[in-house]
Write a protein that holds these residues in place. Structure first.
Motif, PDB file in Angstrom:
ATOM      1  N   GLN A 163     -14.748 -35.249  -3.056  1.00 17.54           N
ATOM      2  CA  GLN A 163     -14.975 -35.859  -1.749  1.00 17.54           C
ATOM      3  C   GLN A 163     -14.359 -34.969  -0.683  1.00 17.54           C
ATOM      4  OE1 GLN A 163     -14.474 -40.258  -1.334  1.00 17.54           O
ATOM      5  NE2 GLN A 163     -13.645 -40.158  -3.407  1.00 17.54           N
ATOM      6  N   THR A 164     -14.897 -35.059   0.514  1.00 16.43           N
ATOM      7  CA  THR A 164     -14.302 -34.361   1.649  1.00 16.43           C
ATOM      8  C   THR A 164     -13.925 -35.382   2.717  1.00 16.43           C
ATOM      9  OG1 THR A 164     -16.356 -33.972   2.887  1.00 16.43           O
ATOM     10  CG2 THR A 164     -15.751 -32.351   1.196  1.00 16.43           C
ATOM     11  N   PHE A 165     -12.908 -35.039   3.505  1.00 14.22           N
ATOM     12  CA  PHE A 165     -12.511 -35.897   4.618  1.00 14.22           C
ATOM     13  C   PHE A 165     -11.902 -35.045   5.719  1.00 14.22           C
ATOM     14  CE2 PHE A 165      -8.914 -35.687   1.731  1.00 14.22           C
ATOM     15  CZ  PHE A 165      -7.783 -35.664   2.535  1.00 14.22           C
ATOM     16  N   ASN A 166     -11.924 -35.569   6.936  1.00 16.40           N
ATOM     17  CA  ASN A 166     -11.444 -34.847   8.110  1.00 16.40           C
ATOM     18  C   ASN A 166     -10.051 -35.319   8.502  1.00 16.40           C
ATOM     19  OD1 ASN A 166     -14.733 -35.498   9.217  1.00 16.40           O
ATOM     20  ND2 ASN A 166     -14.056 -33.541   8.400  1.00 16.40           N
ATOM     21  N   THR A 167      -9.225 -34.377   8.985  1.00 18.66           N
ATOM     22  CA  THR A 167      -7.861 -34.690   9.401  1.00 18.66           C
ATOM     23  C   THR A 167      -7.507 -33.839  10.623  1.00 18.66           C
ATOM     24  OG1 THR A 167      -6.555 -32.966   8.284  1.00 18.66           O
ATOM     25  CG2 THR A 167      -7.343 -34.793   6.920  1.00 18.66           C
ATOM     26  N   PRO A 168      -6.396 -34.145  11.296  1.00 18.07           N
ATOM     27  CA  PRO A 168      -5.923 -33.262  12.373  1.00 18.07           C
ATOM     28  C   PRO A 168      -5.567 -31.865  11.884  1.00 18.07           C
ATOM     29  CG  PRO A 168      -4.950 -35.442  12.592  1.00 18.07           C
ATOM     30  CD  PRO A 168      -5.645 -35.421  11.271  1.00 18.07           C
ATOM     31  N   TRP A 169      -5.389 -31.703  10.572  1.00 17.20           N
ATOM     32  CA  TRP A 169      -5.106 -30.400   9.985  1.00 17.20           C
ATOM     33  C   TRP A 169      -6.383 -29.682   9.560  1.00 17.20           C
ATOM     34  CZ3 TRP A 169      -0.293 -29.226   6.613  1.00 17.20           C
ATOM     35  CH2 TRP A 169       0.881 -29.628   7.301  1.00 17.20           C
ATOM     36  N   GLY A 170      -7.519 -30.230   9.880  1.00 17.67           N
ATOM     37  CA  GLY A 170      -8.776 -29.642   9.463  1.00 17.67           C
ATOM     38  C   GLY A 170      -9.419 -30.437   8.340  1.00 17.67           C
ATOM     39  N   ASP A 171     -10.446 -29.862   7.740  1.00 20.56           N
ATOM     40  CA  ASP A 171     -11.204 -30.543   6.695  1.00 20.56           C
ATOM     41  C   ASP A 171     -10.553 -30.327   5.325  1.00 20.56           C
ATOM     42  OD1 ASP A 171     -13.063 -31.269   8.636  1.00 20.56           O
ATOM     43  OD2 ASP A 171     -14.260 -29.459   8.302  1.00 20.56           O
ATOM     44  N   PHE A 172     -10.576 -31.388   4.520  1.00 21.27           N
ATOM     45  CA  PHE A 172     -10.001 -31.334   3.176  1.00 21.27           C
ATOM     46  C   PHE A 172     -11.057 -31.651   2.126  1.00 21.27           C
ATOM     47  CE2 PHE A 172      -6.033 -31.098   5.267  1.00 21.27           C
ATOM     48  CZ  PHE A 172      -5.048 -30.799   4.334  1.00 21.27           C
ATOM     49  N   LEU A 173     -10.896 -31.026   0.968  1.00 19.09           N
ATOM     50  CA  LEU A 173     -11.710 -31.291  -0.218  1.00 19.09           C
ATOM     51  C   LEU A 173     -10.805 -31.783  -1.333  1.00 19.09           C
ATOM     52  CD1 LEU A 173     -14.238 -30.921  -2.152  1.00 19.09           C
ATOM     53  CD2 LEU A 173     -13.457 -28.545  -2.444  1.00 19.09           C
ATOM     54  N   VAL A 174     -11.154 -32.920  -1.929  1.00 25.09           N
ATOM     55  CA  VAL A 174     -10.421 -33.433  -3.083  1.00 25.09           C
ATOM     56  C   VAL A 174     -11.275 -33.264  -4.326  1.00 25.09           C
ATOM     57  CG1 VAL A 174      -9.403 -35.447  -4.197  1.00 25.09           C
ATOM     58  CG2 VAL A 174      -9.117 -35.123  -1.739  1.00 25.09           C
ATOM     59  N   LEU A 175     -10.752 -32.531  -5.299  1.00 25.35           N
ATOM     60  CA  LEU A 175     -11.379 -32.439  -6.621  1.00 25.35           C
ATOM     61  C   LEU A 175     -10.655 -33.424  -7.530  1.00 25.35           C
ATOM     62  CD1 LEU A 175     -11.653 -28.584  -7.205  1.00 25.35           C
ATOM     63  CD2 LEU A 175     -13.576 -30.158  -6.988  1.00 25.35           C
ATOM     64  N   ALA A 176     -11.353 -34.392  -8.059  1.00 28.26           N
ATOM     65  CA  ALA A 176     -10.761 -35.400  -8.930  1.00 28.26           C
ATOM     66  C   ALA A 176     -11.317 -35.199 -10.332  1.00 28.26           C
ATOM     67  CB  ALA A 176     -11.086 -36.805  -8.417  1.00 28.26           C
ATOM     68  N   LEU A 177     -10.476 -34.673 -11.235  1.00 27.02           N
ATOM     69  CA  LEU A 177     -10.941 -34.257 -12.556  1.00 27.02           C
ATOM     70  C   LEU A 177     -10.329 -35.099 -13.671  1.00 27.02           C
ATOM     71  CD1 LEU A 177     -10.887 -30.358 -12.234  1.00 27.02           C
ATOM     72  CD2 LEU A 177     -12.633 -32.007 -11.468  1.00 27.02           C
ATOM     73  N   GLU A 178     -11.082 -35.236 -14.746  1.00 23.60           N
ATOM     74  CA  GLU A 178     -10.712 -36.036 -15.903  1.00 23.60           C
ATOM     75  C   GLU A 178      -9.431 -35.539 -16.573  1.00 23.60           C
ATOM     76  OE1 GLU A 178     -14.176 -35.467 -18.299  1.00 23.60           O
ATOM     77  OE2 GLU A 178     -13.587 -33.466 -18.968  1.00 23.60           O
TER      78      GLU A 178
END
Length: 351
Positions: A163-178
């Protein structure tokens, strides 16, 4: 009878002595987040709650939902071992608690842990070395609709997602792995990171760091004591193998210049770990393990006493305040490994 008595006690405490706390941080620097700051909330191993104290779990998610604006909570990570026995009642309890976030439109992600795999959560005895879980019957792709972008390793499967989300620090990507991901999952994760070169990356997986601040590494003498994948879990015998912390570091995390964090749970001991390693491109990667479940020293009871980890990213773009808080007891942990500050070498905030 013992389980029923414990549950009744938890309910009495929840609804009488310790009502759900809807307040923001209550002491020291724990006032509402300053302008321009934002928060990442981490829910480590919730197995003790779904196995006996579901209202403590719901207390956590209600606090997050109620404090979303005051703390500017952008995203919530659940670090695996969602359940203790991979049973329908425990998944139903998890669904009930996480529904609080979904209904409040708070983006979140979950990953399966070893207790979420196999019959009665016994991943050490998974028939035919499969990774069977009831997770996909209770959490669906639509649960992640509040993120900016999202994707899945396998359609209709929630074990490996991004998933990606926006923050005051810029854009973030979360990789959620098994749990100890397969080789194909690692390959997929690399392609996802390459698609988002301008995003800061967080890897969320259940088992990665140990409480002595080192990565799981099947090549070390301590591997057996740590129940490493090569020694303790049948998932290692999957035809596509499995990857421990050191494998993930070498094959995935260290290879990309935009990795910032790795967050995991799983480990007992004192339930905390922290390591900073330099990737191949010179970037510092902050690797954090956090766990509060029963068996942690000290054991705080109530399935983990409702503690969660908060990372508050400050407006300067380089300071992150780390804290451990229980909305169930309205208590903060003051130990050096529970409350500290991370300072990056340079600001990465959006100008």
């Amino acid at each position: 009878m013992k389980r029923l008595t414990s549950l009744l006690i938890a309910l009495l405490v929840t609804f009488s002595l310790q009502p759900f706390s809807l307040s923001a941080f209550s002491s020291n620097y724990r006032s509402p987040a300053p302008a321009g700051a934002w928060t990442l909330a981490v829910l480590p191993d919730t197995q003790g709650y779904t196995d006996g104290f579901p209202d403590v779990f719901t207390c956590q998610t209600r606090w997050i939902a109620a404090n979303r604006d005051a703390r500017n909570i952008k995203f919530v990570l659940q670090a695996g071992d969602i359940t203790n026995r991979n049973t329908h009642p425990q998944w139903l309890a998890a669904r009930h608690s996480m529904d609080v976030l979904f209904k409040a439109k708070v983006p979140f992600v979950l990953v399966p842990g070893n207790h979420d795999i196999g019959v009665w959560g016994s991943s050490k005895k998974v028939p035919n070395y499969k990774r069977d879980t009831l997770m996909n019957g209770y959490f669906l792709s639509a649960d992640y609709k509040y993120s900016v972008k999202r994707g899945y390793f396998e359609p209709h499967h929630m074990e490996n997602t991004y998933q990606t989300f926006n923050t005051p620090w810029g854009d973030f990507l979360v990789l959620a792995l098994e749990f100890f991901p397969r080789n194909a999952v690692i390959d997929w994760a690399n392609t996802i990171v390459e698609k988002f070169p301008d995003h800061k990356v967080i890897l969320l997986t259940h088992a990665y760091l140990y409480h002595d601040d080192s990565r799981y590494d099947r090549a070390t003498d301590k591997a057996v004591k740590r129940v490493a994948p090569v020694t303790g879990y049948e998932t290692n015998k999957h035809p596509d193998g499995s990857n421990d912390g050191e494998d993930m570091w070498k094959k995935l995390v260290s290879k990309h210049p935009n990795f910032l964090f790795v967050i995991s749970g799983h480990v007992l001991g004192d339930g905390t770990g922290y390591l900073v390693s330099k990737g191949e491109h010179g970037n510092d990667v902050h690797q954090m393990m956090v766990n509060y479940q029963p068996g942690i020293v000290p054991d705080r009871g109530y399935g983990g006493a409702g503690f969660l980890r908060l990372l508050e990213f400050q407006p300067d773009g380089k300071t992150i305040k780390v804290a451990s808080y229980s909305p169930f007891f309205d208590q903060w942990l003051e130990d050096a490994d529970q409350q500290y500050t991370i300072t990056l070498r340079e600001s990465i905030a959006v100008k």
